[in-house]
Scaffold this active site. Structure first.
Site, mmCIF file in Angstrom:
data_model
loop_
_atom_site.group_PDB
_atom_site.id
_atom_site.type_symbol
_atom_site.label_atom_id
_atom_site.label_comp_id
_atom_site.label_asym_id
_atom_site.label_seq_id
_atom_site.Cartn_x
_atom_site.Cartn_y
_atom_site.Cartn_z
ATOM 1 N N CYS A 126 0.813 -1.181 0.090
ATOM 2 C CA CYS A 126 -0.096 0.020 0.019
ATOM 3 C C CYS A 126 0.948 1.326 0.129
ATOM 4 O O CYS A 126 1.480 1.274 1.004
ATOM 5 C CB CYS A 126 -0.723 -0.028 1.259
ATOM 6 N N ASN A 159 -0.262 -5.486 -6.452
ATOM 7 C CA ASN A 159 -1.702 -5.729 -6.545
ATOM 8 C C ASN A 159 -2.137 -5.442 -7.607
ATOM 9 O O ASN A 159 -1.553 -4.639 -8.522
ATOM 10 C CB ASN A 159 -2.237 -5.040 -5.235
ATOM 11 N N GLU A 172 -11.594 0.503 -5.576
ATOM 12 C CA GLU A 172 -10.409 -0.091 -4.781
ATOM 13 C C GLU A 172 -10.768 -1.530 -4.507
ATOM 14 O O GLU A 172 -11.897 -1.665 -3.905
ATOM 15 C CB GLU A 172 -9.923 0.576 -3.745
ATOM 16 N N GLY A 213 -2.106 5.520 -3.085
ATOM 17 C CA GLY A 213 -0.669 5.423 -3.732
ATOM 18 C C GLY A 213 -0.372 4.401 -4.790
ATOM 19 O O GLY A 213 0.053 4.748 -5.882
#
Length: 272
Positions: free
Chosen positions: A73, A150, A201, A211
């Site tokens: 993240c 991711n 998301e 970010g």
């Protein structure tokens, strides 16, 4: 049992840090879901758990509010760096994530920069379910996909205000093409150095910013030849800067701010 936490945000992309250095990591999916509940818990887009690490300042584990995990993240990594840099008085720090070792440093104007590593561009590494060109996958709108630890799926649109994110986002996130689900981006190009980004998301809904999504969106735009190597990414909550030379690491720079600290008690954890 109590949990000490710190709430922070990066342009409104809010996250919680739990520092378990010197302790066993007892955080599990149930605890994460309770903490992440915005009505009965603390609420966050991501949770970052700090634990001891032999080859870096800390090891970081990341959770979505639905109890699912992610490898990295960008916002929470910079938040942890902000915390560590103030503890040590140094100008840079290295943290370990499932993405690998990430170097974070102070930038001008109290901004925090992080080397997010190289993007993964092969279909097997994103991953997507079958072999195809990751610059234009077989979905309406021909989005580009990549991974920053991711999965990221980027649609280029004329005006992000015209996109029904609440309807399209969940459909793409859970599409069979993405076996691990995906973050979904909608990008409006203002000019080669600046984009407007809105996000659905994975595991979290619509955030004010992200970010790693800023990185994924910029990378896919650069790959398409639409953007320069340095891009200001304007999200609902503010701006990040993303730099990528098309070959090496992606660099993410932006602000982080402390919101508040607190203690989550055992009694709260036991409530359903």
């Amino acid at each position: 049992m109590t949990i000490n936490f710190q709430k922070m945000h990066a342009n409104g992309d809010d996250f919680v840090i739990v520092d378990l250095r010197g302790q066993a990591d007892f955080i599990d999916r149930d605890i994460v879901r309770r903490l992440g509940d915005r009505n009965r818990g603390i609420g966050f887009n991501q949770l970052a758990v700090m634990t001891d690490c032999e080859d870096a300042a800390v090891r970081l584990a990341f959770w979505n509010p639905d109890g699912s995990t992610l490898d990295v993240c960008g916002s929470a990594t910079r938040g942890v760096a902000w915390k560590l840099l103030r503890e040590t008085g140094s100008s840079s720090v290295i943290v370990r994530t499932n993405r690998g070792l990430l170097t974070c440093s102070k930038d001008v104007g109290d901004l925090i920069a992080v080397d997010m590593g190289r993007p993964s561009l092969d279909w097997r590494d994103v991953p997507i379910a079958c072999e195809m060109d990751t610059l234009a996958v077989s979905l309406p709108g021909s989005p580009a996909v990549c991974s920053m630890g991711n999965p990221h799926c980027t649609f280029f649109v004329d005006d992000v205000r015209d996109v029904e994110i609440e309807a399209i986002g969940p459909e793409i996130e859970t599409h069979p093409l993405f076996p691990q689900r995906t973050n979904v981006h909608f990008v409006q190009i203002i000019d080669p150095t600046r984009i407007r980004l809105r996000i659905w998301e994975r595991g979290g809904g619509i955030p004010l910013g992200s970010g790693s999504c800023a990185c994924g969106a910029a990378v896919n735009g650069i790959r398409r030849g639409l953007l320069s190597g340095s891009v200001d990414v304007v999200c609902d909550g503010g701006s990040f800067n993303v730099r990528w030379d098309g070959i090496g690491s992606v660099f993410l720079t932006g602000p982080v701010e402390a919101s508040f600290s607190g203690v989550w008690s055992d009694d709260a954890l036991q409530k359903s």
